[in-house]
Design a protein around this motif. Structure first.
Motif, mmCIF file in Angstrom:
data_model
loop_
_atom_site.group_PDB
_atom_site.id
_atom_site.type_symbol
_atom_site.label_atom_id
_atom_site.label_comp_id
_atom_site.label_asym_id
_atom_site.label_seq_id
_atom_site.Cartn_x
_atom_site.Cartn_y
_atom_site.Cartn_z
ATOM 1 N N THR A 197 0.684 -1.234 -0.027
ATOM 2 C CA THR A 197 -0.006 0.046 0.161
ATOM 3 C C THR A 197 0.773 1.411 0.010
ATOM 4 O O THR A 197 1.762 1.411 0.984
ATOM 5 N N THR A 198 0.812 2.009 -0.993
ATOM 6 C CA THR A 198 1.491 3.316 -1.297
ATOM 7 C C THR A 198 0.442 4.453 -1.185
ATOM 8 O O THR A 198 -0.661 4.444 -1.341
ATOM 9 N N VAL A 199 1.226 5.609 -0.752
ATOM 10 C CA VAL A 199 0.484 6.949 -0.570
ATOM 11 C C VAL A 199 0.898 7.858 -1.647
ATOM 12 O O VAL A 199 2.012 8.020 -1.899
ATOM 13 N N SER A 200 0.008 8.558 -2.200
ATOM 14 C CA SER A 200 0.308 9.496 -3.564
ATOM 15 C C SER A 200 1.147 10.711 -3.004
ATOM 16 O O SER A 200 0.684 11.388 -2.036
ATOM 17 N N LEU A 201 1.994 11.175 -3.713
ATOM 18 C CA LEU A 201 2.937 12.307 -3.207
ATOM 19 C C LEU A 201 2.569 13.454 -4.247
ATOM 20 O O LEU A 201 2.296 13.427 -5.325
ATOM 21 N N GLN A 202 2.855 14.677 -3.614
ATOM 22 C CA GLN A 202 2.770 15.809 -4.396
ATOM 23 C C GLN A 202 4.242 16.238 -4.569
ATOM 24 O O GLN A 202 4.933 15.983 -3.515
ATOM 25 N N ARG A 203 4.791 16.514 -5.819
ATOM 26 C CA ARG A 203 6.148 16.913 -6.183
ATOM 27 C C ARG A 203 6.146 18.468 -6.268
ATOM 28 O O ARG A 203 5.273 18.987 -7.317
ATOM 29 N N ARG A 204 6.901 19.183 -5.436
ATOM 30 C CA ARG A 204 7.063 20.637 -5.577
ATOM 31 C C ARG A 204 8.398 21.217 -6.001
ATOM 32 O O ARG A 204 9.063 20.809 -5.105
ATOM 33 N N PRO A 205 8.585 21.859 -6.951
ATOM 34 C CA PRO A 205 9.987 22.385 -7.237
ATOM 35 C C PRO A 205 10.308 23.506 -6.107
ATOM 36 O O PRO A 205 9.738 24.228 -5.717
ATOM 37 N N ILE A 238 23.455 19.436 -2.416
ATOM 38 C CA ILE A 238 22.669 20.703 -2.395
ATOM 39 C C ILE A 238 23.229 22.054 -2.180
ATOM 40 O O ILE A 238 24.038 22.191 -1.362
ATOM 41 N N THR A 239 23.164 22.903 -3.173
ATOM 42 C CA THR A 239 23.859 24.239 -3.190
ATOM 43 C C THR A 239 22.692 25.153 -3.310
ATOM 44 O O THR A 239 21.579 24.882 -3.500
ATOM 45 N N GLU A 240 22.935 26.601 -2.926
ATOM 46 C CA GLU A 240 22.276 27.534 -2.966
ATOM 47 C C GLU A 240 21.683 27.874 -4.504
ATOM 48 O O GLU A 240 20.254 28.252 -4.853
ATOM 49 N N GLN A 241 22.354 27.612 -5.485
ATOM 50 C CA GLN A 241 22.204 27.874 -6.807
ATOM 51 C C GLN A 241 21.626 26.638 -7.562
ATOM 52 O O GLN A 241 21.262 26.556 -8.637
ATOM 53 N N GLY A 242 21.486 25.288 -6.528
ATOM 54 C CA GLY A 242 21.171 24.152 -7.437
ATOM 55 C C GLY A 242 19.818 24.020 -7.779
ATOM 56 O O GLY A 242 18.744 24.430 -7.418
ATOM 57 N N ASP A 243 19.536 23.787 -9.166
ATOM 58 C CA ASP A 243 18.106 23.378 -9.717
ATOM 59 C C ASP A 243 17.767 22.153 -9.737
ATOM 60 O O ASP A 243 18.479 21.116 -9.713
ATOM 61 N N GLY A 244 16.711 21.820 -9.953
ATOM 62 C CA GLY A 244 16.058 20.394 -10.004
ATOM 63 C C GLY A 244 15.631 19.633 -8.684
ATOM 64 O O GLY A 244 15.158 18.607 -8.866
ATOM 65 N N VAL A 245 15.848 20.400 -7.805
ATOM 66 C CA VAL A 245 15.384 19.940 -6.437
ATOM 67 C C VAL A 245 13.720 19.828 -6.289
ATOM 68 O O VAL A 245 13.285 20.802 -6.452
ATOM 69 N N VAL A 246 13.194 18.827 -5.831
ATOM 70 C CA VAL A 246 11.786 18.577 -5.655
ATOM 71 C C VAL A 246 11.745 18.117 -4.326
ATOM 72 O O VAL A 246 12.220 17.255 -3.595
ATOM 73 N N ALA A 247 10.524 18.577 -3.519
ATOM 74 C CA ALA A 247 10.175 18.605 -2.149
ATOM 75 C C ALA A 247 8.898 17.634 -2.480
ATOM 76 O O ALA A 247 8.129 17.567 -3.327
ATOM 77 N N LEU A 248 8.862 16.496 -1.448
ATOM 78 C CA LEU A 248 7.909 15.606 -1.702
ATOM 79 C C LEU A 248 6.936 15.439 -0.417
ATOM 80 O O LEU A 248 7.325 15.860 0.785
ATOM 81 N N ARG A 249 5.627 15.935 -0.829
ATOM 82 C CA ARG A 249 4.572 16.235 0.169
ATOM 83 C C ARG A 249 3.640 15.290 0.269
ATOM 84 O O ARG A 249 3.328 14.692 -0.833
#
Length: 188
Positions: free
Chosen positions: A63-71, A107-118
């Motif tokens: 059983t898995t739970v759906s995630l929201q992905r936010r940049p 992870i750096t301050e200018q790093g792109d492409g990081v996604v938060a999982l909610r």
């Protein structure tokens, strides 16, 4: 429901009424004929707390739970918390350093492409891009007679991560690093 063979790191599964984030998956393929491939899953409760380890057969449903992905982008450090800002609505998400210890070296301050999982309103972790560009801050001097063979040397990158790089690279150069394998890919 997801098959155990399709589970990935940072998926959220439901176990004994609680939500758990997968931190590690080990695959065991028995050599006996007809034996099923086993997936050993190590997970930690959303928001920190208890951990559990479970083995699943490859064709078993989980059983898995759906995630929201936010940049998001890394914003600042506040004590033990690392604060990330949503690129779309500018919300701030504090995450404990111990919860994202595996991701911090990329992870750096200018790093792109990081996604938060909610899950709902709770941020449970980060998803990194396949590769990141980091600067070499410390390594042995470049060799003038460096061969084209695969000889390497250790190099410390701007985030503190140490990787093996070809011996012709020197301090100040930017390199592309594979986040899944933690290995040098190419010059950037």
């Amino acid at each position: 429901m997801t098959r155990a063979s399709d589970l990935k790191k940072s998926d959220v599964i439901e176990h004994n009424g609680g939500l758990f984030v997968i931190r590690q998956i080990d695959v065991q393929s028995p050599s006996a004929r007809g034996a099923a491939t086993l997936y050993r899953v190590r997970a930690q409760q959303v928001g920190g707390g208890s951990k559990f380890e479970e083995r699943y057969k490859g064709d078993e449903d989980v059983t898995t739970v759906s995630l929201q992905r936010r940049p998001v982008h890394f914003s600042y450090v506040d004590g033990d918390d690392y604060v990330f800002m949503d690129d779309e609505d500018f919300s701030q998400y504090p995450l404990k350093g111990e919860d994202i210890a595996d991701e911090l070296p990329f992870i750096t301050e200018q790093g792109d492409g990081v996604v938060a999982l909610r899950v709902g309103e709770a941020v449970i972790g980060l998803e990194l891009p396949a590769s990141v560009v980091l600067t070499i801050t410390e390594t042995a001097p470049a060799m003038k007679a460096a061969s084209a063979s695969a000889r390497t040397k250790p190099a410390t990158l701007e985030t503190g991560l140490v990787v093996q790089v070809p011996e012709y690279l020197q301090e100040g150069e930017k390199v592309k690093i594979n986040t899944a394998e933690r290995k040098f890919m190419s010059r950037a």
